[in-house]
Design a protein around this motif. Structure first.
Motif, short mmCIF file in Angstrom:
data_model
loop_
_atom_site.label_atom_id
_atom_site.label_comp_id
_atom_site.label_asym_id
_atom_site.label_seq_id
_atom_site.Cartn_x
_atom_site.Cartn_y
_atom_site.Cartn_z
N ILE A 280 -11.49 -0.63 14.63
CA ILE A 280 -11.88 0.64 14.34
C ILE A 280 -12.38 0.46 12.80
O ILE A 280 -13.22 0.85 12.20
N LEU A 281 -11.30 0.04 11.86
CA LEU A 281 -11.50 0.16 10.48
C LEU A 281 -12.50 -0.94 10.02
O LEU A 281 -13.06 -0.46 8.84
N GLN A 282 -12.94 -1.83 10.73
CA GLN A 282 -14.00 -2.90 10.22
C GLN A 282 -15.40 -1.91 10.10
O GLN A 282 -16.06 -2.53 9.28
N ASN A 283 -15.34 -0.51 10.55
CA ASN A 283 -16.57 0.07 10.46
C ASN A 283 -16.43 1.17 9.26
O ASN A 283 -17.38 2.06 9.28
N TYR A 284 -15.38 0.96 8.63
CA TYR A 284 -15.10 1.90 7.38
C TYR A 284 -14.77 1.47 6.12
O TYR A 284 -14.37 0.25 6.21
N ALA A 285 -15.28 1.82 5.16
CA ALA A 285 -14.94 1.39 3.70
C ALA A 285 -13.33 2.08 3.44
O ALA A 285 -13.53 3.33 2.64
N VAL A 286 -12.51 1.43 3.54
CA VAL A 286 -11.01 2.40 3.32
C VAL A 286 -10.35 1.54 2.28
O VAL A 286 -10.28 -0.04 2.47
N ALA A 287 -9.79 1.91 1.52
CA ALA A 287 -9.11 1.26 0.29
C ALA A 287 -7.69 1.13 0.73
O ALA A 287 -6.92 -0.24 0.94
N THR A 288 -7.14 2.00 1.26
CA THR A 288 -5.43 1.77 1.54
C THR A 288 -4.85 2.42 2.93
O THR A 288 -5.50 3.67 3.01
N LEU A 289 -4.19 1.84 3.59
CA LEU A 289 -3.81 2.39 4.91
C LEU A 289 -2.27 2.91 4.67
O LEU A 289 -1.43 2.09 4.21
N GLN A 290 -2.17 3.92 5.12
CA GLN A 290 -0.49 4.65 5.02
C GLN A 290 -0.16 4.82 6.38
O GLN A 290 -0.71 5.37 7.41
N ILE A 291 0.62 3.89 6.87
CA ILE A 291 1.15 3.63 8.11
C ILE A 291 2.46 4.07 8.70
O ILE A 291 3.22 3.60 7.82
N ILE A 292 2.59 4.75 9.53
CA ILE A 292 3.45 5.67 9.83
C ILE A 292 4.13 5.29 11.28
O ILE A 292 3.57 5.00 12.23
N THR A 293 5.46 4.75 11.03
CA THR A 293 6.16 4.55 12.40
C THR A 293 7.70 5.07 12.10
O THR A 293 7.90 5.89 11.23
N SER A 294 8.67 4.54 12.54
CA SER A 294 9.99 4.74 12.57
C SER A 294 10.74 3.85 11.76
O SER A 294 10.45 2.62 11.72
N ASN A 295 11.90 4.17 11.27
CA ASN A 295 12.43 3.46 10.35
C ASN A 295 13.08 1.86 11.17
O ASN A 295 13.14 1.00 10.53
N TYR A 296 13.49 2.05 12.47
CA TYR A 296 13.94 1.23 13.12
C TYR A 296 12.66 0.27 13.44
O TYR A 296 13.37 -0.90 13.85
N HIS A 297 11.54 0.80 13.64
CA HIS A 297 10.28 -0.33 13.95
C HIS A 297 9.83 -0.94 12.52
O HIS A 297 8.82 -1.56 12.64
N LEU A 298 10.26 -0.28 11.48
CA LEU A 298 9.39 -0.68 10.24
C LEU A 298 9.38 -2.10 10.00
O LEU A 298 8.11 -2.72 9.55
N GLU A 299 10.32 -3.01 10.03
CA GLU A 299 10.12 -4.40 9.68
C GLU A 299 9.24 -5.08 10.56
O GLU A 299 8.40 -5.98 10.01
N ARG A 300 9.28 -4.87 11.90
CA ARG A 300 8.24 -5.52 12.88
C ARG A 300 6.78 -5.24 12.68
O ARG A 300 6.03 -5.73 12.37
N VAL A 301 6.70 -3.89 12.28
CA VAL A 301 5.36 -3.30 11.96
C VAL A 301 4.83 -4.10 10.56
O VAL A 301 3.61 -4.36 10.69
N LYS A 302 5.82 -4.29 9.48
CA LYS A 302 5.23 -4.89 8.48
C LYS A 302 4.95 -6.30 8.73
O LYS A 302 3.73 -6.84 8.27
#
Length: 165
Positions: free
Chosen positions: A96-118
């Motif tokens: 989806i993002l490849q169709n937009y000119a986005v500078a910064t992504l603000q990614i929201i998950t849970s603290n317990y999930h954060l390390e894997r998401v990163k």
């Protein structure tokens, strides 16, 4: 159209009748909090899967509907990323993002999930600046211990075997 910042809210389980679970509600409420501070486009993730959504509606649609109820205008939403797991959250977001000119992504998950998401998003979405938000869950969630154990196992697999997508 240039988008300086974009919110990505990751999904988590909902009931078979489409009610968001507490973890999903905490994430969507945090997304709304960030949106209220500075309105920006939103990308919701989550499709279907035995482990998180057996309802007839894609999980991302349930997240979007909750944000609409909270007052976000429909014009702020990008197409839904109909993913079945965290790796697909990233790969389907990438498509989806490849169709937009986005500078910064603000990614929201849970603290317990954060390390894997990163680990995952830093590889798959490396073309964008990324900010991560790990939501703390204050409610007593009986499933939290098993989710944390699952995260540690999944992180070890990525570190030992690399990321396949």
């Amino acid at each position: 159209m240039y988008i300086p910042k974009l919110l990505i809210v990751l999904g988590s389980p909902n009931t078979p009748n489409g009610q968001l679970g507490q973890i999903a509600l905490d994430r969507v409420n945090y997304c709304f909090h960030l949106f209220e501070q500075e309105p920006k486009p939103i990308l919701c993730t989550g499709g279907f899967g035995n482990h998180f959504n057996l309802s007839p509606w894609p999980h991302a649609e349930l997240l979007k509907n909750k944000l609409l109820q909270l007052g976000v205008n429909d014009d702020y939403f990008l197409p839904l990323a109909l993913s079945a797991n965290t790796v697909e959250d990233a790969t389907k977001s990438l498509a989806i993002l490849q169709n937009y000119a986005v500078a910064t992504l603000q990614i929201i998950t849970s603290n317990y999930h954060l390390e894997r998401v990163k680990l995952i998003f830093d590889i798959i979405l490396s073309s964008w600046d990324r900010e991560y938000f790990g939501v703390e869950h204050v409610a007593d969630l009986p499933e939290l211990a098993s989710l944390m154990a699952h995260e540690q196992k999944a992180i070890a697999q990525i570190k030992n075997n690399g990321l396949y997508y």
